[in-house]
Scaffold this motif. Structure first.
Motif, PDB file in Angstrom:
ATOM      1  N   MET A   1     -14.080   7.702  -4.213  1.00 45.96           N
ATOM      2  CA  MET A   1     -13.209   8.536  -3.453  1.00 45.96           C
ATOM      3  C   MET A   1     -12.304   7.706  -2.844  1.00 45.96           C
ATOM      4  O   MET A   1     -12.595   6.853  -1.947  1.00 45.96           O
ATOM      5  N   LYS A   2     -10.888   8.084  -2.697  1.00 47.96           N
ATOM      6  CA  LYS A   2      -9.833   7.148  -1.930  1.00 47.96           C
ATOM      7  C   LYS A   2      -9.492   8.106  -1.045  1.00 47.96           C
ATOM      8  O   LYS A   2      -8.921   9.267  -1.332  1.00 47.96           O
ATOM      9  N   LYS A   3      -8.888   7.812   0.416  1.00 43.82           N
ATOM     10  CA  LYS A   3      -8.370   8.159   1.327  1.00 43.82           C
ATOM     11  C   LYS A   3      -7.051   7.576   1.254  1.00 43.82           C
ATOM     12  O   LYS A   3      -6.909   6.481   1.651  1.00 43.82           O
ATOM     13  N   GLU A   4      -5.956   8.459   1.066  1.00 45.13           N
ATOM     14  CA  GLU A   4      -4.758   7.873   0.900  1.00 45.13           C
ATOM     15  C   GLU A   4      -4.360   7.827   2.543  1.00 45.13           C
ATOM     16  O   GLU A   4      -4.581   8.551   3.197  1.00 45.13           O
ATOM     17  N   ILE A   5      -3.602   6.577   2.612  1.00 48.57           N
ATOM     18  CA  ILE A   5      -3.330   6.209   4.001  1.00 48.57           C
ATOM     19  C   ILE A   5      -1.506   5.901   4.309  1.00 48.57           C
ATOM     20  O   ILE A   5      -0.876   5.546   3.255  1.00 48.57           O
ATOM     21  N   GLN A   6      -1.191   6.147   5.431  1.00 49.15           N
ATOM     22  CA  GLN A   6       0.059   5.442   5.768  1.00 49.15           C
ATOM     23  C   GLN A   6      -0.127   4.050   6.123  1.00 49.15           C
ATOM     24  O   GLN A   6      -0.841   3.774   7.338  1.00 49.15           O
ATOM     25  N   VAL A   7       0.704   3.263   5.330  1.00 48.94           N
ATOM     26  CA  VAL A   7       0.298   1.586   5.844  1.00 48.94           C
ATOM     27  C   VAL A   7       0.429   0.977   7.034  1.00 48.94           C
ATOM     28  O   VAL A   7      -0.148   0.520   7.557  1.00 48.94           O
ATOM     29  N   PHE A   8       1.655   1.575   7.601  1.00 50.09           N
ATOM     30  CA  PHE A   8       1.975   1.174   8.841  1.00 50.09           C
ATOM     31  C   PHE A   8       1.060   1.577   9.897  1.00 50.09           C
ATOM     32  O   PHE A   8       0.828   0.969  11.134  1.00 50.09           O
ATOM     33  N   ASP A   9       0.357   2.749   9.785  1.00 54.54           N
ATOM     34  CA  ASP A   9      -0.643   3.388  10.909  1.00 54.54           C
ATOM     35  C   ASP A   9      -1.783   2.496  10.868  1.00 54.54           C
ATOM     36  O   ASP A   9      -2.401   2.391  11.633  1.00 54.54           O
ATOM     37  N   TYR A  10      -1.897   1.543   9.836  1.00 51.45           N
ATOM     38  CA  TYR A  10      -2.927   0.485   9.684  1.00 51.45           C
ATOM     39  C   TYR A  10      -2.516  -1.007  10.010  1.00 51.45           C
ATOM     40  O   TYR A  10      -3.515  -1.942   9.635  1.00 51.45           O
ATOM     41  N   ALA A  11      -1.448  -1.093  10.511  1.00 49.53           N
ATOM     42  CA  ALA A  11      -0.857  -2.543  10.684  1.00 49.53           C
ATOM     43  C   ALA A  11      -1.563  -3.649  11.585  1.00 49.53           C
ATOM     44  O   ALA A  11      -1.693  -4.555  11.086  1.00 49.53           O
ATOM     45  N   SER A  12      -2.151  -2.862  12.680  1.00 49.85           N
ATOM     46  CA  SER A  12      -2.700  -3.765  13.421  1.00 49.85           C
ATOM     47  C   SER A  12      -4.238  -4.146  12.728  1.00 49.85           C
ATOM     48  O   SER A  12      -4.452  -5.322  12.950  1.00 49.85           O
ATOM     49  N   VAL A  13      -4.779  -3.388  12.231  1.00 53.38           N
ATOM     50  CA  VAL A  13      -5.988  -3.490  11.438  1.00 53.38           C
ATOM     51  C   VAL A  13      -5.862  -4.656  10.371  1.00 53.38           C
ATOM     52  O   VAL A  13      -6.465  -5.725  10.156  1.00 53.38           O
ATOM     53  N   ILE A  14      -4.659  -4.551   9.601  1.00 51.51           N
ATOM     54  CA  ILE A  14      -4.347  -5.302   8.558  1.00 51.51           C
ATOM     55  C   ILE A  14      -4.076  -6.678   8.992  1.00 51.51           C
ATOM     56  O   ILE A  14      -4.415  -7.839   8.587  1.00 51.51           O
ATOM     57  N   MET A  15      -3.137  -6.851  10.183  1.00 49.98           N
ATOM     58  CA  MET A  15      -2.826  -8.079  10.479  1.00 49.98           C
ATOM     59  C   MET A  15      -4.128  -8.692  11.325  1.00 49.98           C
ATOM     60  O   MET A  15      -3.996 -10.148  11.392  1.00 49.98           O
ATOM     61  N   LYS A  16      -4.698  -8.173  11.926  1.00 55.02           N
ATOM     62  CA  LYS A  16      -5.768  -8.595  12.890  1.00 55.02           C
ATOM     63  C   LYS A  16      -6.894  -9.403  11.793  1.00 55.02           C
ATOM     64  O   LYS A  16      -7.459 -10.340  11.824  1.00 55.02           O
ATOM     65  N   ILE A 117     -11.085  -3.412  -4.536  1.00 60.29           N
ATOM     66  CA  ILE A 117     -12.643  -3.621  -4.610  1.00 60.29           C
ATOM     67  C   ILE A 117     -13.256  -2.926  -3.618  1.00 60.29           C
ATOM     68  O   ILE A 117     -12.901  -3.158  -2.569  1.00 60.29           O
ATOM     69  N   LYS A 118     -14.287  -2.318  -4.135  1.00 61.40           N
ATOM     70  CA  LYS A 118     -15.012  -0.989  -3.325  1.00 61.40           C
ATOM     71  C   LYS A 118     -15.360  -2.058  -1.829  1.00 61.40           C
ATOM     72  O   LYS A 118     -15.304  -1.167  -0.765  1.00 61.40           O
ATOM     73  N   GLU A 119     -16.155  -3.146  -1.957  1.00 61.58           N
ATOM     74  CA  GLU A 119     -16.788  -3.700  -0.774  1.00 61.58           C
ATOM     75  C   GLU A 119     -15.598  -4.089   0.171  1.00 61.58           C
ATOM     76  O   GLU A 119     -16.066  -4.261   1.282  1.00 61.58           O
ATOM     77  N   ILE A 120     -14.540  -4.332  -0.379  1.00 65.23           N
ATOM     78  CA  ILE A 120     -13.564  -4.719   0.773  1.00 65.23           C
ATOM     79  C   ILE A 120     -12.209  -3.568   0.668  1.00 65.23           C
ATOM     80  O   ILE A 120     -11.448  -3.433  -0.059  1.00 65.23           O
ATOM     81  N   PRO A 121     -12.483  -2.419   1.301  1.00 65.39           N
ATOM     82  CA  PRO A 121     -12.060  -1.003   0.914  1.00 65.39           C
ATOM     83  C   PRO A 121     -10.515  -0.645   1.172  1.00 65.39           C
ATOM     84  O   PRO A 121     -10.199   0.133   0.707  1.00 65.39           O
ATOM     85  N   LEU A 122      -9.969  -1.434   2.292  1.00 60.87           N
ATOM     86  CA  LEU A 122      -8.794  -0.916   2.716  1.00 60.87           C
ATOM     87  C   LEU A 122      -7.740  -1.716   1.629  1.00 60.87           C
ATOM     88  O   LEU A 122      -7.969  -2.810   1.646  1.00 60.87           O
ATOM     89  N   THR A 123      -7.053  -0.846   0.803  1.00 64.59           N
ATOM     90  CA  THR A 123      -6.239  -1.623  -0.367  1.00 64.59           C
ATOM     91  C   THR A 123      -4.830  -1.088  -0.240  1.00 64.59           C
ATOM     92  O   THR A 123      -4.667   0.068  -0.044  1.00 64.59           O
ATOM     93  N   ALA A 174      -1.337   2.817  -0.997  1.00 62.91           N
ATOM     94  CA  ALA A 174      -2.279   2.614   0.068  1.00 62.91           C
ATOM     95  C   ALA A 174      -3.413   3.380   0.405  1.00 62.91           C
ATOM     96  O   ALA A 174      -3.131   4.659   0.485  1.00 62.91           O
ATOM     97  N   TYR A 175      -4.554   2.701   0.247  1.00 60.56           N
ATOM     98  CA  TYR A 175      -5.759   3.753   0.472  1.00 60.56           C
ATOM     99  C   TYR A 175      -6.782   3.029   1.139  1.00 60.56           C
ATOM    100  O   TYR A 175      -7.060   1.734   1.065  1.00 60.56           O
ATOM    101  N   ILE A 176      -8.113   3.972   1.457  1.00 58.26           N
ATOM    102  CA  ILE A 176      -9.141   3.530   1.920  1.00 58.26           C
ATOM    103  C   ILE A 176     -10.089   3.885   0.732  1.00 58.26           C
ATOM    104  O   ILE A 176     -10.368   5.038   0.788  1.00 58.26           O
ATOM    105  N   ILE A 177     -11.138   3.153   0.158  1.00 53.90           N
ATOM    106  CA  ILE A 177     -12.116   3.566  -0.739  1.00 53.90           C
ATOM    107  C   ILE A 177     -13.288   3.979   0.244  1.00 53.90           C
ATOM    108  O   ILE A 177     -13.745   3.338   1.048  1.00 53.90           O
ATOM    109  N   GLU A 178     -13.543   5.240  -0.028  1.00 55.20           N
ATOM    110  CA  GLU A 178     -14.805   5.815   0.699  1.00 55.20           C
ATOM    111  C   GLU A 178     -16.165   5.995  -0.144  1.00 55.20           C
ATOM    112  O   GLU A 178     -15.913   6.190  -1.367  1.00 55.20           O
TER     113      GLU A 178
END
Length: 178
Positions: A1-16, A117-123, A174-178
């Protein structure tokens, strides 16, 4: 299952995560390859969300991107096996099947041909809309010496003599695999 995301809501997670390593995944024919990267940018260009990756000239990933200008960015989110980033950062897809070796689970993409890749889920699913090879004459000498020493092999996984091509990927999904 994929949870659609707004990519810029996760900008700090991605850049960190980028500071310690994320995966850049490519696919040509049936060959899927993931490479650990720690250079990249998230932004907006031409009114579109963009993830820009920098790939050295001799990398198998560059060969893949030239054949299929699509890629996924796979960002660790939650617990994950750090061995994935280690192997994908030191082995070449020229000579190994890292996906098989690590027993990674490929997830069907939403809009492109390259899987998540399911094991690295934010895509982030990306399609290249511009590319440019670095201009060696514009790189400061201190950075040339540190990141492009000419006295090492081009296959060395750390700093090596090869310069980069920047691939600007429009973020299509952009999504997170759950």
């Amino acid at each position: 299952m994929k949870k659609e995301i707004q990519v810029f809501d996760y900008a700090s997670v991605i850049m960190k995560a980028l500071k310690t390593g994320i995966l850049l995944t490519t696919k040509v024919d049936d060959k899927v390859n993931s490479m650990t990267i720690s250079w990249g940018t998230l932004g907006i260009e031409w009114g579109k969300p963009i993830f820009t990756v920098f790939v050295r000239e001799n990398r198998f990933t560059k060969y893949q991107l030239e054949k299929n200008p699509e890629f996924t960015i796979n960002v660790p989110f939650g617990e994950f096996d750090k061995k994935i980033l280690g192997i994908c950062g030191t082995k070449s897809g020229h000579f190994s099947d890292k996906i098989k070796e690590l027993n990674l689970t490929l997830e069907s993409p939403n809009s492109i041909l390259v899987p998540a890749i399911k094991e690295i889920p934010l895509t982030l699913e990306c399609r290249v809309i511009y590319k440019q090879k670095q201009d060696e004459s514009e790189i400061k000498e201190e950075n040339k010496n540190k990141f492009y020493p000419q006295d090492v092999e081009s296959s060395f996984h750390g700093a090596n003599r090869d310069f980069h091509t920047a691939y600007y990927g429009e973020i299509i999904s952009a999504y997170i695999i759950e």
